[in-house]
Design a protein around this motif. Structure first.
Motif, PDB file in Angstrom:
ATOM      1  N   PRO A   8     -21.285 -27.785 -17.338  1.00  0.00           N
ATOM      2  CA  PRO A   8     -21.817 -27.702 -16.079  1.00  0.00           C
ATOM      3  C   PRO A   8     -21.061 -27.819 -14.658  1.00  0.00           C
ATOM      4  N   ALA A   9     -20.161 -28.634 -14.782  1.00  0.00           N
ATOM      5  CA  ALA A   9     -19.198 -28.870 -13.730  1.00  0.00           C
ATOM      6  C   ALA A   9     -18.402 -27.488 -13.445  1.00  0.00           C
ATOM      7  N   GLN A  10     -18.065 -26.702 -14.204  1.00  0.00           N
ATOM      8  CA  GLN A  10     -17.209 -25.658 -14.260  1.00  0.00           C
ATOM      9  C   GLN A  10     -17.822 -24.353 -14.090  1.00  0.00           C
ATOM     10  N   ARG A  11     -19.013 -24.341 -14.039  1.00  0.00           N
ATOM     11  CA  ARG A  11     -20.103 -23.211 -14.215  1.00  0.00           C
ATOM     12  C   ARG A  11     -19.834 -22.172 -13.109  1.00  0.00           C
ATOM     13  N   GLY A  12     -19.540 -22.724 -11.731  1.00  0.00           N
ATOM     14  CA  GLY A  12     -19.478 -22.019 -10.465  1.00  0.00           C
ATOM     15  C   GLY A  12     -18.073 -21.251 -10.636  1.00  0.00           C
ATOM     16  N   GLU A  13     -17.145 -21.755 -11.114  1.00  0.00           N
ATOM     17  CA  GLU A  13     -15.854 -21.034 -11.099  1.00  0.00           C
ATOM     18  C   GLU A  13     -15.907 -20.100 -12.158  1.00  0.00           C
ATOM     19  N   MET A  14     -16.724 -20.273 -13.385  1.00  0.00           N
ATOM     20  CA  MET A  14     -17.041 -19.479 -14.525  1.00  0.00           C
ATOM     21  C   MET A  14     -17.419 -18.082 -13.939  1.00  0.00           C
ATOM     22  N   LEU A  15     -18.694 -18.466 -13.246  1.00  0.00           N
ATOM     23  CA  LEU A  15     -19.634 -17.265 -12.811  1.00  0.00           C
ATOM     24  C   LEU A  15     -18.590 -16.563 -11.954  1.00  0.00           C
ATOM     25  N   LYS A  16     -17.621 -16.787 -11.240  1.00  0.00           N
ATOM     26  CA  LYS A  16     -16.967 -15.922 -10.358  1.00  0.00           C
ATOM     27  C   LYS A  16     -16.102 -15.078 -11.311  1.00  0.00           C
ATOM     28  N   ILE A  17     -15.301 -15.921 -12.298  1.00  0.00           N
ATOM     29  CA  ILE A  17     -14.362 -14.932 -13.051  1.00  0.00           C
ATOM     30  C   ILE A  17     -15.069 -13.919 -14.022  1.00  0.00           C
ATOM     31  N   ALA A  18     -16.282 -14.683 -14.536  1.00  0.00           N
ATOM     32  CA  ALA A  18     -16.923 -13.701 -15.537  1.00  0.00           C
ATOM     33  C   ALA A  18     -17.394 -12.516 -14.792  1.00  0.00           C
ATOM     34  N   SER A  19     -18.012 -12.582 -13.570  1.00  0.00           N
ATOM     35  CA  SER A  19     -18.504 -11.611 -12.762  1.00  0.00           C
ATOM     36  C   SER A  19     -17.641 -10.677 -12.644  1.00  0.00           C
ATOM     37  N   LEU A  20     -16.345 -10.815 -12.333  1.00  0.00           N
ATOM     38  CA  LEU A  20     -15.215  -9.671 -12.236  1.00  0.00           C
ATOM     39  C   LEU A  20     -14.790  -9.213 -13.523  1.00  0.00           C
ATOM     40  N   LEU A  21     -14.511 -10.046 -14.488  1.00  0.00           N
ATOM     41  CA  LEU A  21     -13.946  -9.554 -15.769  1.00  0.00           C
ATOM     42  C   LEU A  21     -14.897  -8.914 -16.546  1.00  0.00           C
ATOM     43  N   MET A  22     -16.063  -9.411 -16.922  1.00  0.00           N
ATOM     44  CA  MET A  22     -16.842  -8.883 -17.767  1.00  0.00           C
ATOM     45  C   MET A  22     -17.149  -6.992 -17.526  1.00  0.00           C
ATOM     46  N   PRO A  23     -17.480  -6.790 -16.286  1.00  0.00           N
ATOM     47  CA  PRO A  23     -17.996  -5.365 -15.997  1.00  0.00           C
ATOM     48  C   PRO A  23     -16.458  -4.434 -16.077  1.00  0.00           C
TER      49      PRO A  23
END
Length: 173
Positions: A51-66
């Motif tokens: 939960p503490a790292q979700r904000g950063e993971m959301l940014k990274i995943a939003s760029l990398l996955m698409p």
């Protein structure tokens, strides 16, 4: 009516694969599935993280996955073009013979040592064209097309073909 005689080369089938693939990139269903897949992958990666790292993971995943999904789709299609285009002549020995195509008022006539086929203008489901080839999709051959490489076509033949297809109302693909 105009006619042409041609023999296919491997490059003709590679170009035909490129043309048909270009059409599939315009497919709205494919892009919708890609968008849904990206959203699902981003959500999965985000919620699988602490939960503490979700904000950063959301940014990274939003760029990398698409980017990864689009890159993977593009790469898979490039490999598919190369494999299917090069394999066409070996997979179908009949394609190595000489073909004669003739534009007639009733349809496009194909003749070879293997026989004769007529594609009536009313049976043409779709047509694709680029600077190197024509693909004519008849109703009686689902997911297949007649390939007419422009390197072999005369100006008369192309004009007559275009006129007949327009008169029949064949949709562009």
């Amino acid at each position: 009516m105009p006619s042409v005689t041609l023999s296919y080369k491997t490059q003709d089938f590679i170009e035909a694969q490129k043309l048909s693939t270009r059409q599939s990139w315009r497919d709205k269903k494919r892009w919708a599935l890609l968008a849904l897949g990206s959203v699902a992958a981003v959500a999965l990666l985000t919620f699988a993280t602490e939960p503490a790292q979700r904000g950063e993971m959301l940014k990274i995943a939003s760029l990398l996955m698409p980017s990864a999904l689009i890159g993977g789709l593009w790469l898979s299609q490039r490999v598919s073009i190369a494999l299917h285009g090069r394999r066409a002549l070996t997979a179908s020995p009949a394609l190595r013979s000489e073909f004669t195509y003739e534009v007639q008022p009733e349809g496009l006539i194909q003749r070879s040592q293997h026989g004769e086929a007529i594609v009536k203008w009313t049976e043409v489901q779709a047509v694709s064209e680029d600077r190197k080839s024509w693909l004519i999709y008849p109703a009686f051959l689902p997911a297949q097309s007649y390939l007419l490489p422009k390197r072999c076509l005369t100006a008369d033949f192309q004009e007559a073909l275009k006129a007949q297809l327009m008169a029949a109302g064949a949709p562009r693909k």
